[in-house]
Design a protein around this motif. Sequence first.
Motif, PDB file in Angstrom:
ATOM      1  N   MET A   1     -18.286  -3.857  42.975  1.00  0.00           N
ATOM      2  CA  MET A   1     -17.661  -5.099  42.539  1.00  0.00           C
ATOM      3  C   MET A   1     -16.146  -5.008  42.627  1.00  0.00           C
ATOM      4  O   MET A   1     -15.477  -5.910  43.136  1.00  0.00           O
ATOM      5  N   ARG A   2     -15.583  -3.910  42.140  1.00  0.00           N
ATOM      6  CA  ARG A   2     -14.131  -3.760  42.145  1.00  0.00           C
ATOM      7  C   ARG A   2     -13.576  -3.732  43.569  1.00  0.00           C
ATOM      8  O   ARG A   2     -12.524  -4.315  43.854  1.00  0.00           O
TER       9      ARG A   2
ATOM     10  N   MET B   1     -20.519  -8.951  40.162  1.00  0.00           N
ATOM     11  CA  MET B   1     -21.449  -7.827  40.130  1.00  0.00           C
ATOM     12  C   MET B   1     -22.873  -8.303  40.406  1.00  0.00           C
ATOM     13  O   MET B   1     -23.644  -7.649  41.128  1.00  0.00           O
TER      14      MET B   1
ATOM     15  N   GLN C   1     -15.602 -10.861  37.288  1.00  0.00           N
ATOM     16  CA  GLN C   1     -16.084  -9.556  37.735  1.00  0.00           C
ATOM     17  C   GLN C   1     -17.563  -9.370  37.421  1.00  0.00           C
ATOM     18  O   GLN C   1     -18.320  -8.858  38.248  1.00  0.00           O
TER      19      GLN C   1
ATOM     20  N   ALA D   1     -22.589  -0.045  40.836  1.00  0.00           N
ATOM     21  CA  ALA D   1     -22.444  -1.503  40.850  1.00  0.00           C
ATOM     22  C   ALA D   1     -21.023  -1.902  40.487  1.00  0.00           C
ATOM     23  O   ALA D   1     -20.444  -2.832  41.079  1.00  0.00           O
ATOM     24  N   LYS D   2     -20.417  -1.200  39.529  1.00  0.00           N
ATOM     25  CA  LYS D   2     -19.059  -1.531  39.103  1.00  0.00           C
ATOM     26  C   LYS D   2     -18.057  -1.261  40.219  1.00  0.00           C
ATOM     27  O   LYS D   2     -17.146  -2.068  40.477  1.00  0.00           O
TER      28      LYS D   2
ATOM     29  N   TYR E   1     -27.132  -1.117  35.766  1.00  0.00           N
ATOM     30  CA  TYR E   1     -25.794  -1.356  35.244  1.00  0.00           C
ATOM     31  C   TYR E   1     -25.103   0.005  35.170  1.00  0.00           C
ATOM     32  O   TYR E   1     -25.244   0.749  34.214  1.00  0.00           O
TER      33      TYR E   1
ATOM     34  N   GLN F   1     -25.960  -8.462  44.122  1.00  0.00           N
ATOM     35  CA  GLN F   1     -27.307  -7.907  43.970  1.00  0.00           C
ATOM     36  C   GLN F   1     -28.336  -9.005  44.225  1.00  0.00           C
ATOM     37  O   GLN F   1     -28.116 -10.161  43.868  1.00  0.00           O
TER      38      GLN F   1
END
Length: 831
Positions: free
Chosen positions: A460-461, A440, A436, A456-457, A452, A444
Amino acid sequence: MERPWSEPHCGSCANGGVSQPRLVLYNSLVDRKVPFVPAAGPNSKEISWYTCGPTVYDSAHVGHARNYLSFDIVRRVLEDYFGYTCLYVMNVTDVDDKIILRARRNYLLVQYRAGATDAARVFADASEALAAAVDKQRRKVGEAEAALADAAAEAGSAGEKRREELSTNLAQEQLLLGKQEAAAAALAAAGQGAGVAALLQLAGDALAEALDRQLGATVTDPAIFRAHAAKYEAEFLDDLAALGCRLPTVLTRVSEYIPEIVHYVEQIVANGLGYTANGSVYFDTQAFRASGHTYGKLNPWAVGAAALAGEAAESTGEKRHPCDFALWKGAKPGEPFWESPWGKGRPGWHIECSAMASAILGQKMDIHTGGEDLRFPHHDNELAQAEAYYHSCGCQQWVNYFLHSGHLGIEGLKMSKSLKNFITIRQALESFTPRQLRLMFVLQPWEKKMNYGEQAKEEMRAKEALLRNFFSNVEVVLRTQKVAATLQRWEEEERVLQSELAAAQRRVHESLCDNINTQGAMGALCDLVKAANIYLAKREGGAAGPGPQAFLLRSAAAYVTRILAVFGLVASPGDFLGFADTAAAGGSCGGTETVLDGFTAFRDTVRGMAKSKAPAAELAAACAGVPDEAASKAGSSGRAAELLAAFTAFHQQIAAQAAAGAPPVEVLTACDRVRDDTLVELGVRLEDKPDGSSVWKPEDPAVLRADQAERAKAAAEARGKKLRSQLEVKRKELEKFEKLAALPPIQQALADKYSRWGAATGEPTHDKEGAALEGKALDKAKKEVEKQRKVRAPLEKKLVEEPGFMAALAADIAAATAELAALGLAENGTA
């Protein structure tokens, strides 16, 4: 300003020897994308690469992961996609000012803590140390403000860039000041009664700095410094392994290359580009320029800005020019040292990389990488040192391509140990898997700043879920479809999907040629996945139509897998040695499939029977011979054995329910429980379809648990929304009736207007003075009474229909409030 840079090329080729679309990289030496050509020639696949490794004075954080993971991805693309063979060199800085200071201060603070028994004394020492730290930081903020003000009138892009960096520097210094002032306020509020441990927790860093000023020169054991560096080097290498980064071909330590560094400094001095002063050696930036070289190639706008120069800004009184920097530092008390022609001392910060990279790679290298914050002064000084060392060879370009990873920002500033706003890699891996975190960064641009944060999270998920579901769906088709019995003729849907696959391959290639644009490549892969999902939905939607083409789907999934392997998101041949184990490489076990197929089929059968309320005897008959058939084919693998044990336990439970004549709801509950509990822990996602069948997919138990938690959270929030709505209605209703119940009787409510009432009619007969009511006065009185009766009528009616309704409303409100609390939800809608 135009900065000198020559594109590597083959002299015999007019266009550089490359006629096809070319790989371009963003080169910090000119701050633009330029064609990539190996130093060995345009047709060579051999490249050299040096990357600045860690200064091992503390734990690595996610900002470091941004650098090392980003360049691991770039390296993998160059090696696994473009086919380059890379000689990859990484240094470890184990001799440095930061390491010396941190090791010494930690040692002194440990010694202080061991003897700290008087809280009053510790409070006094801590208060004094923090006050000094705040004063020092206020001066730094003032200097940063002055530097920014001085640059206000500078014109052109160089002035703009300098102001931008000085503005960032000011924000960082202000952040540090705020942290120190907050610590000082917290210390004052805690007082000496807080205890020694709490006081040291608040003021440890400032106290360690104060102790170092007083006692630093007494720390002379070299083992203290070496042990400190060795601890964090080992931790860093463990972090690299945990992140799935490929190891370097060569790992160099400063402490192991002291002879090479000394020789390097000697040669620079011999070339007239360095000078000695009181046991130290400095680089002569003015002589370097006078000899035809350019100083500050990477960051010319920072040259001369003391606030941005780091070590170059030290004022020792020994330098000939403020921009000069140390090549060799004369020994001081409380520091490790080595013998040299200039006496005892140690290397400067920058010389190590020039010397070690030259020792391995020589006079020319293809790629040099590092974080954006190393541009100036570190990398600019590296370049200057190498050109000075190779001066007699006419070296003007030691590095052909300088690549810098963008900052990882948090709360608007870069993540940094010095700013104390960092999340360690180990802390991040408590929240994310290595895949993961890598994903992330894949999403990018490697050279751009990224934040961060939640955006962004979430991206990614979402991408991970899209890919995981795609692979699971394709795996189900490959496992369940009987190719010999399925129509293989291509129709328009297949041609469309093949076109999408070809388009994705072109887009991925174009993206990777364009500065290793993994973000664009991932976009192409995700578009292909979405097209494949649409294809699957069409082919699986009609019962009478042809099923999905397994071979075509496998081709699409295999291509997506190949590119994910290039990015290091799944295992690739470069990640293991020898023959790959089938299971480890992602192969399936026939015994496992047999057990899961049997398990799923049995559950589908009993679940369908429970829904149709079949007799218990039929349910018992369905249990006969199961799971014996699966057991006979399961084999002896541990995975299959675990699943078979779970299958057997579930079968026994259903058989017992059938024998006891349990109601269908109990069977359905058991079917749900084995799906949501047993199989989750065994890494199996079981999906129930509307037609009563189900399909199993292998999955990471942690992912399944996280999915369950998300569903439970969503269900809780939906239930909470409903409960809050009910609470609002019931509270308003109860409040209304409570107000009505609190109203006085009508005669009492109108006592200030009427004195006598009719016994039979319940209406007023005399006004408040005792005069009889007649005519209009009597009519008015009757209307007032009727109005009062209408107000009270709803309550009276409700009490007749439901005598205990108010108590029931209060109980409902209490139950809803308790349920919200049990769900961890507040009545106002917050968690």
